[in-house]
Write a protein that holds these residues in place. Structure first.
Motif, short mmCIF file in Angstrom:
data_model
loop_
_atom_site.label_atom_id
_atom_site.label_comp_id
_atom_site.label_asym_id
_atom_site.label_seq_id
_atom_site.Cartn_x
_atom_site.Cartn_y
_atom_site.Cartn_z
N ALA A 58 12.00 33.98 119.85
CA ALA A 58 11.00 32.93 119.66
C ALA A 58 11.62 31.69 119.05
CB ALA A 58 9.87 33.45 118.77
N GLN A 59 12.51 31.89 118.06
CA GLN A 59 13.16 30.76 117.43
C GLN A 59 14.06 30.03 118.41
OE1 GLN A 59 15.09 32.69 114.15
NE2 GLN A 59 13.30 32.55 112.81
N SER A 60 14.74 30.80 119.26
CA SER A 60 15.61 30.19 120.27
C SER A 60 14.80 29.39 121.27
CB SER A 60 16.39 31.29 121.00
OG SER A 60 17.13 30.76 122.08
N ALA A 61 13.65 29.97 121.73
CA ALA A 61 12.81 29.28 122.69
C ALA A 61 12.24 28.00 122.10
CB ALA A 61 11.68 30.20 123.16
N PHE A 96 8.68 36.23 127.59
CA PHE A 96 7.85 35.18 126.99
C PHE A 96 8.52 34.63 125.74
CE2 PHE A 96 4.31 33.28 124.77
CZ PHE A 96 3.48 32.81 125.77
N ALA A 97 9.05 35.53 124.91
CA ALA A 97 9.70 35.12 123.67
C ALA A 97 10.95 34.28 123.95
CB ALA A 97 10.07 36.35 122.84
N ALA A 98 11.63 34.58 125.06
CA ALA A 98 12.84 33.86 125.42
C ALA A 98 12.54 32.53 126.09
CB ALA A 98 13.70 34.72 126.34
N GLY A 99 11.26 32.19 126.23
CA GLY A 99 10.89 30.92 126.85
C GLY A 99 11.00 30.93 128.36
N GLN A 100 10.98 32.12 128.97
CA GLN A 100 11.12 32.23 130.43
C GLN A 100 9.78 32.27 131.16
OE1 GLN A 100 13.43 35.81 130.75
NE2 GLN A 100 15.29 34.87 129.91
N ASN A 155 0.55 41.99 119.04
CA ASN A 155 1.79 42.28 118.32
C ASN A 155 2.70 41.06 118.31
OD1 ASN A 155 1.14 44.90 117.63
ND2 ASN A 155 2.11 45.79 119.42
N GLY A 156 2.79 40.40 119.47
CA GLY A 156 3.63 39.21 119.56
C GLY A 156 3.15 38.11 118.64
N ALA A 157 1.83 37.90 118.59
CA ALA A 157 1.27 36.88 117.71
C ALA A 157 1.54 37.20 116.25
CB ALA A 157 -0.23 36.76 117.96
N ALA A 158 1.42 38.49 115.90
CA ALA A 158 1.67 38.91 114.52
C ALA A 158 3.12 38.70 114.12
CB ALA A 158 1.28 40.37 114.34
N ARG A 159 4.00 38.73 115.11
CA ARG A 159 5.44 38.58 114.83
C ARG A 159 5.91 37.14 115.00
NH1 ARG A 159 6.42 44.11 118.19
NH2 ARG A 159 6.01 45.52 116.45
N GLY A 160 4.98 36.24 115.20
CA GLY A 160 5.35 34.83 115.23
C GLY A 160 5.62 34.23 116.59
N LEU A 161 5.33 34.95 117.68
CA LEU A 161 5.51 34.35 118.99
C LEU A 161 4.53 33.18 119.16
CD1 LEU A 161 6.06 37.22 121.59
CD2 LEU A 161 7.73 35.86 120.35
N ILE A 210 -2.47 34.87 128.41
CA ILE A 210 -1.92 34.11 127.29
C ILE A 210 -1.11 32.93 127.82
CG2 ILE A 210 -1.84 36.09 125.74
CD1 ILE A 210 1.19 36.27 126.28
N VAL A 211 -0.91 31.94 126.97
CA VAL A 211 -0.14 30.76 127.35
C VAL A 211 0.79 30.40 126.20
CG1 VAL A 211 -1.95 29.19 126.50
CG2 VAL A 211 -0.28 28.36 128.18
N SER A 212 1.95 29.90 126.52
CA SER A 212 2.88 29.41 125.52
C SER A 212 2.25 28.20 124.81
CB SER A 212 4.19 28.98 126.18
OG SER A 212 4.91 28.08 125.37
N ARG A 213 2.26 28.23 123.49
CA ARG A 213 1.67 27.12 122.72
C ARG A 213 2.36 25.80 123.07
NH1 ARG A 213 -1.32 27.14 118.10
NH2 ARG A 213 -0.93 29.37 117.80
#
Length: 324
Positions: free
Chosen positions: A18-21, A80-84, A97-103, A225-228
């Motif tokens: 997520a940080q990389s994306a 999704f986390a990798a920005g793909q 789970n993804g939202a809870a982990r900061g995605l 879902i959609v990437s913010r």
């Protein structure tokens, strides 16, 4: 302990991705492409219908649609986390789970409710949930929607997971579950439709329908879902996609026979197997399609994530809903 280690590893992996994306930028301002992720399941039928009818691309206009299939919510979450991926059909388990982990994701819409059943292999002696003690049960992936539902169902029947004499839960992609049963790699499986109906058609035993899995059948099985970052940069494209998604849901509910024909054709293209229309019809009777987001059910599901050991807290779900 094993699930805790898995959870910690996933947390570190997804956070880094997520940080990389975020640093790279998942989508440029005024994107020319919308990257869509989905599964070859009946519970993702709005995606299958929108692609088959070409209504997604028509709504997006000059923005090119790049659609990609995934075997599970875990692999889709990683992409999704990798920005793909910009927009995805996914189960509520991986999404929460993804939202809870900061995605950096937002909830765009509902897609399907129920549509998951528990089936036992016909040559096993399993005839009810209580008979699963000491058995191997398959789910699409660890930490996905069916896995979390299964663990809650087992808990309700006072069955443990992983302990001696308890239930062993293993991941098997839904499209491979028929072969897995033939090879006796699992005694039972909690799977999304149409794979539950396909197993039944081969003579395997239904021991839990969509209503007994959880919440009387009133639970989300797939949401959008959609990437913010993508949503902030491309609100017009997101709104256009949402309108086409709602149109696909309406088509499924208004013209189920025609829709099932399209779904079956798409499933054959993606999996190489065309289902008997009667099998698909049976699966449809256990699945509902809606674009509405049931936040109350999602909050309960977030609690099940904690109960299963996949999360430590419940994110602000209402704050994650994308606003037009």
């Amino acid at each position: 302990m094993k699930r805790t280690l898995i959870r910690s590893a996933l947390l570190l992996s997804l956070t880094a991705l997520a940080q990389s994306a975020s640093a790279q930028g998942s989508s440029p301002q005024g994107a020319t492409t919308l990257r869509l992720g989905y599964f070859p399941n009946l519970t993702h039928a709005p995606a299958l219908v929108g692609l088959a009818r070409g209504t997604f691309q028509k709504a997006l206009g000059a923005v090119k649609l790049d659609a990609r299939t995934f075997a599970s919510g875990t692999t889709l979450s990683e992409a999704f986390a990798a920005g793909q991926i910009d927009v995805a059909y996914i189960g509520p388990g991986p999404a929460i789970n993804g939202a809870a982990r900061g995605l950096p994701l937002q909830f765009l819409a509902g897609a399907a409710e129920a549509g998951a059943v528990l089936v036992a292999r016909q040559d096993s002696s399993v005839k009810a949930v209580r008979d699963l003690a000491g058995r191997v049960v398959a789910v699409p992936s660890l930490g996905n929607t069916q896995d979390i539902s299964l663990r809650h169902l087992l808990r309700e029947h006072r069955l443990s997971v992983g302990a001696p004499g308890g239930v062993t839960v293993i991941p098997i992609p839904p499209a491979d579950i028929v072969a897995a049963f033939a090879g006796k790699r699992a005694d039972a499986a909690l799977v999304p439709e149409p794979w539950g109906a396909a197993l039944q058609a081969q003579g395997h035993r239904l021991i839990g329908d969509e209503k007994t899995v959880w919440r009387g059948g009133r639970y989300p099985t797939a949401i959008v879902i959609v990437s913010r970052k993508f949503a902030q940069a491309n609100p017009t494209a997101v709104k256009a996609f949402l309108g086409a998604h709602e149109g696909a849901v309406n088509f499924l509910n208004r013209s189920p026979a025609a829709a099932l024909g399209l779904v079956n054709t798409q499933l054959e293209k993606l999996t190489g197997e065309k289902l008997n229309p009667r099998v698909l019809q049976r699966a449809l009777t256990r699945t509902r399609f809606t674009a509405a987001l049931d936040l109350a059910a999602l909050r309960e599901y977030a609690d099940l994530n904690i109960e299963a050991g996949y999360a430590r807290s419940v994110p602000d779900l209402a704050g994650l809903v994308w606003s037009r």
